[in-house]
Motif scaffolding. Structure first.
Motif, PDB file in Angstrom:
ATOM      1  N   UNK A  76     -13.225  35.668  21.357  1.00  0.00           N
ATOM      2  CA  UNK A  76     -11.783  35.489  21.238  1.00  0.00           C
ATOM      3  C   UNK A  76     -11.288  35.968  19.876  1.00  0.00           C
ATOM      4  N   UNK A  77     -12.051  35.679  18.821  1.00  0.00           N
ATOM      5  CA  UNK A  77     -11.651  36.080  17.479  1.00  0.00           C
ATOM      6  C   UNK A  77     -11.821  37.572  17.227  1.00  0.00           C
ATOM      7  N   UNK A  88     -22.757  40.705  30.258  1.00  0.00           N
ATOM      8  CA  UNK A  88     -23.243  40.335  28.942  1.00  0.00           C
ATOM      9  C   UNK A  88     -22.196  39.570  28.137  1.00  0.00           C
ATOM     10  N   UNK A  89     -22.670  38.818  27.146  1.00  0.00           N
ATOM     11  CA  UNK A  89     -21.752  38.162  26.219  1.00  0.00           C
ATOM     12  C   UNK A  89     -20.945  39.210  25.459  1.00  0.00           C
ATOM     13  N   UNK A  90     -19.714  38.864  25.141  1.00  0.00           N
ATOM     14  CA  UNK A  90     -18.791  39.695  24.369  1.00  0.00           C
ATOM     15  C   UNK A  90     -18.288  40.915  25.142  1.00  0.00           C
ATOM     16  N   UNK A  91     -18.516  40.945  26.439  1.00  0.00           N
ATOM     17  CA  UNK A  91     -18.021  42.047  27.268  1.00  0.00           C
ATOM     18  C   UNK A  91     -16.526  41.883  27.513  1.00  0.00           C
ATOM     19  N   UNK A  92     -15.938  42.898  28.134  1.00  0.00           N
ATOM     20  CA  UNK A  92     -14.526  42.841  28.512  1.00  0.00           C
ATOM     21  C   UNK A  92     -14.271  41.677  29.464  1.00  0.00           C
ATOM     22  N   UNK A  93     -15.214  41.449  30.394  1.00  0.00           N
ATOM     23  CA  UNK A  93     -15.072  40.338  31.343  1.00  0.00           C
ATOM     24  C   UNK A  93     -15.136  38.996  30.618  1.00  0.00           C
ATOM     25  N   UNK A  95     -14.327  38.473  27.517  1.00  0.00           N
ATOM     26  CA  UNK A  95     -13.089  38.370  26.731  1.00  0.00           C
ATOM     27  C   UNK A  95     -11.917  37.932  27.596  1.00  0.00           C
ATOM     28  N   UNK A  96     -11.777  38.529  28.771  1.00  0.00           N
ATOM     29  CA  UNK A  96     -10.667  38.154  29.663  1.00  0.00           C
ATOM     30  C   UNK A  96     -10.789  36.694  30.087  1.00  0.00           C
ATOM     31  N   UNK A  97     -12.022  36.265  30.375  1.00  0.00           N
ATOM     32  CA  UNK A  97     -12.250  34.877  30.768  1.00  0.00           C
ATOM     33  C   UNK A  97     -11.844  33.914  29.654  1.00  0.00           C
ATOM     34  N   UNK A  98     -12.218  34.240  28.434  1.00  0.00           N
ATOM     35  CA  UNK A  98     -11.905  33.361  27.306  1.00  0.00           C
ATOM     36  C   UNK A  98     -10.403  33.354  27.018  1.00  0.00           C
ATOM     37  N   UNK A  99      -9.755  34.492  27.176  1.00  0.00           N
ATOM     38  CA  UNK A  99      -8.305  34.548  26.962  1.00  0.00           C
ATOM     39  C   UNK A  99      -7.565  33.679  27.977  1.00  0.00           C
ATOM     40  N   UNK A 102      -8.144  30.147  26.376  1.00  0.00           N
ATOM     41  CA  UNK A 102      -7.573  29.862  25.065  1.00  0.00           C
ATOM     42  C   UNK A 102      -6.138  30.350  24.893  1.00  0.00           C
ATOM     43  N   UNK A 103      -5.685  31.252  25.753  1.00  0.00           N
ATOM     44  CA  UNK A 103      -4.325  31.741  25.631  1.00  0.00           C
ATOM     45  C   UNK A 103      -4.237  33.116  24.985  1.00  0.00           C
ATOM     46  N   UNK A 104      -3.045  33.498  24.617  1.00  0.00           N
ATOM     47  CA  UNK A 104      -2.762  34.815  24.062  1.00  0.00           C
ATOM     48  C   UNK A 104      -3.466  34.990  22.712  1.00  0.00           C
ATOM     49  N   UNK A 105      -4.308  36.020  22.571  1.00  0.00           N
ATOM     50  CA  UNK A 105      -5.009  36.224  21.290  1.00  0.00           C
ATOM     51  C   UNK A 105      -4.084  36.592  20.140  1.00  0.00           C
ATOM     52  N   UNK A 106      -2.833  36.899  20.428  1.00  0.00           N
ATOM     53  CA  UNK A 106      -1.899  37.207  19.346  1.00  0.00           C
ATOM     54  C   UNK A 106      -1.632  35.995  18.457  1.00  0.00           C
TER      55      UNK A 106
END
Length: 268
Positions: A76-77, A88-93, A95-99, A102-106
């Motif tokens: 997320x960070x 894999x960890x840190x993949x696009x998938x 990232x989308x799951x975590x967003x 946690x909400x908007x990364x902005x």
């Protein structure tokens, strides 16, 4: 398609950041260094749940309780890793799951500093997770395989820390406990207190700066705190200065140290 060359002019205009390892013996004031950073621009990643020394600090805090939670926080960070496959960890998938969670990364735009306290505790969380994974069991008899667990520990820790390292517009500070050891010839040496050896060996190569917060003695015998910044220091403490701008001993003020590393006038 042209080769994506970054010119010297463009590179000099980029916003630069420092990735720092802040280490020291227990009680030297490592966590208190958080107070030298601007509270409104700093995210405190509190892994130790030991924030008594900074209970009056007014900044934002997150408290991952497991290795899985920390990996989610890292992606997320730092955003997704382009080379990671979807599983894999840190993949696009990932990232989308975590967003979605946690909400908007902005919302991270206001932060300039990530203060991670501490790698010592993080390595324990990671090792506890590693011992539950298939790699931690023998393929022959299904019994626990300590070597497999430690091997996975090194891979996981380095992958996560390296990924967070690539956040170009944020300063990242990793806190770790320093411990004293004696070798087979009864010689004293110092190392990071981490589970396994891979992370402690490779971490200095990942980071820009490694500083040891130590209590030294002045000429009159009075004690004072200081940052030890160079690898050739007479105390044998692990230290490193990639910027080339730091004195061998610096005042114990993390905010001003970062500004000096970047060649900027002190703002704190």
């Amino acid at each position: 398609m042209a080769l994506p060359i970054i010119s010297a002019e463009e590179r000099l205009k980029e916003r630069h950041s420092a990735k720092i390892g802040l280490i020291g013996f227990p009680g030297t004031g490592k966590t208190t260094q958080l107070k030298t950073l601007p509270a409104d621009k700093t995210l405190f990643v509190d892994l130790e749940a030991g924030d008594l020394s900074v209970k009056d600090w007014s900044g934002d805090t997150v408290r991952p309780r497991s290795w899985s939670e920390f990996r989610d926080l890292v992606v997320f960070l730092a955003g997704p890793l382009p080379t990671a496959t979807l599983d894999q960890s840190f993949s696009e998938a990932h990232y989308r799951h975590v967003c979605e969670k946690y909400g908007d990364p902005r919302q991270l735009a206001k932060y300039e500093y990530y203060f991670v306290d501490s790698l010592t505790v993080l390595s324990r969380l990671c090792f506890a997770w590693c011992k539950t994974q298939p790699q931690a069991y023998s393929e022959k008899n299904g019994k626990p395989d300590t070597r497999g667990a430690y091997g996975l520990l090194g891979q996981e820790m380095i992958a996560a820390l390296t990924h967070l390292q690539h956040v170009r517009d944020k300063h990242v500070i990793y806190v770790a406990i320093l411990e004293e050891k004696m070798d087979d010839f009864n010689r004293r040496y110092y190392q990071l207190q981490l589970e396994g050896s891979k992370t402690a060996l490779e971490l200095p190569g990942i980071l820009d700066e490694v500083v040891t917060l130590a209590i030294l003695k002045a000429d009159d015998g009075s004690p004072y705190r200081a940052f030890i910044t160079r690898a050739d220091n007479p105390y044998g403490y692990p230290s490193k200065d990639r910027s080339g701008r730091l004195d061998a001993i610096e005042e114990p003020h993390l905010g001003r140290l970062i500004q000096k590393c970047l060649g900027l006038a002190p703002q704190l």
